[in-house]
Design an enzyme around this catalytic site. Structure first.
Site, short mmCIF file in Angstrom:
data_model
loop_
_atom_site.label_atom_id
_atom_site.label_comp_id
_atom_site.label_asym_id
_atom_site.label_seq_id
_atom_site.Cartn_x
_atom_site.Cartn_y
_atom_site.Cartn_z
N ASP A 138 2.68 95.22 48.42
CA ASP A 138 2.39 93.96 49.12
C ASP A 138 0.95 93.96 49.63
O ASP A 138 0.21 92.99 49.42
CB ASP A 138 3.34 93.79 50.31
CG ASP A 138 4.63 93.08 49.96
OD1 ASP A 138 4.63 92.28 49.01
OD2 ASP A 138 5.64 93.32 50.64
N ARG A 140 9.71 83.68 30.44
CA ARG A 140 10.74 83.55 31.47
C ARG A 140 10.70 82.19 32.16
O ARG A 140 11.68 81.78 32.77
CB ARG A 140 10.66 84.68 32.48
CG ARG A 140 9.56 84.63 33.52
CD ARG A 140 9.66 85.86 34.41
NE ARG A 140 8.64 85.94 35.43
CZ ARG A 140 8.48 86.98 36.23
NH1 ARG A 140 9.27 88.04 36.10
NH2 ARG A 140 7.53 87.00 37.16
N GLU A 199 12.71 96.76 44.38
CA GLU A 199 11.82 96.06 43.46
C GLU A 199 10.53 95.74 44.22
O GLU A 199 10.43 94.78 44.94
CB GLU A 199 12.48 94.78 42.94
CG GLU A 199 11.67 94.09 41.86
CD GLU A 199 12.33 92.82 41.33
OE1 GLU A 199 11.71 92.17 40.49
OE2 GLU A 199 13.46 92.50 41.76
#
EC number: 2.7.1.74
Length: 260
Positions: free
Chosen positions: A133, A192, A127
């Site tokens: 990054d 969420r 993931e």
């Protein structure tokens, strides 16, 4: 709906390298649906495993459900570095991005030495990757003046060194890009309900979307890793809820894997 048991899932592509693990990164904007997607994948096949993003480490919460997690010294010392970064990005962006990449490398390396070593046709889904990054999130924070020139230079130097040490083990065989509009991602952030993310503005998601598009759709984003330019990419439109479209998505993933 009950989750079906995992079944044997021979790879459609024969590999002369035997049990070499295929490494696939699931990329996409915040709340594009990556966690839902990897949860679907890990139910499909006993030879497929996923490495979830180590959000628990960033929030200083130990996750007992994640076999790749363990309580670290940084967690014991306290501090929700994800929340700290969102609240004071100019102060904490460098710290967060350094720790996010470190924890990601640690989790992904641990998975490579896990149960897939004995699998017949192993596939490991990450993931996100060490590349997003740096080239999506850290670079965006630098361009938004949340990292100064010195911090950005140190981060890049550190990232290069870490990849020189461990990067060959984490090199990708493919990328799956979950493509969703910034507006859809913002809506999913609200749904969420992760506390640390509730203040994220649409503008931030738009900047991340532009970088994802440049990297994975148009392939115009330049990196220090030449091999990435040739890594196959499967783009999936996930603007619509895909919880009821498991079979279609899985077939696309299997077809993609067969080409690698």
């Amino acid at each position: 709906m009950a989750t079906p048991p995992k079944r044997s899932c021979p790879s459609p592509a024969a590999s002369s390298e035997g049990t070499r693990i295929k490494k696939i990164s699931i990329e996409g904007n915040i709340a594009a649906g990556k966690s839902t997607f990897v949860n679907i994948l890990k139910q499909v096949c006993e030879d497929w495993e996923v490495v979830p993003e180590p959000v628990a480490r960033w929030c200083n919460v130990q996750s007992t459900q994640d076999e790749f997690e363990e309580l670290t010294t940084s967690q014991k010392s306290g501090g929700n570095v994800l929340q700290m970064m969102y609240e004071k990005p100019e102060r904490w962006s460098f710290t967060f991005q350094s720790y996010a990449c470190l924890s990601r490398i640690r989790a992904q390396l641990a998975a490579l030495n896990g149960k897939l070593k004995d699998a017949e046709k192993p596939v490991l889904f990450f993931e996100r990757s060490v590349y997003s990054d740096r080239y999506i999130f850290a670079s965006n924070l630098y361009e938004s003046d949340c990292m100064n020139e010195t911090e950005w230079t140190i981060y890049q130097d550190w990232h290069d060194w870490m990849n020189n040490q461990f990067g060959q083990s984490l090199e990708l065989d493919g990328i799956i890009y979950l493509r969703a509009t910034p507006e859809k991602c913002l809506n999913r952030i609200y749904l969420r309900g992760r506390n640390e993310e509730q203040g994220i503005p649409l503008e931030y998601l738009e900047k991340l979307h532009y970088k994802h598009e440049s990297w994975l759709l148009h392939r115009t984003l330049k990196t220090n890793f030449d091999y990435l330019q040739e890594v196959p990419i499967l783009t999936l439109d996930v603007n619509e809820d895909f919880k009821d479209k498991h079979d279609s998505l899985i077939e696309k993933v299997k077809d993609f894997l067969s080409t690698l």
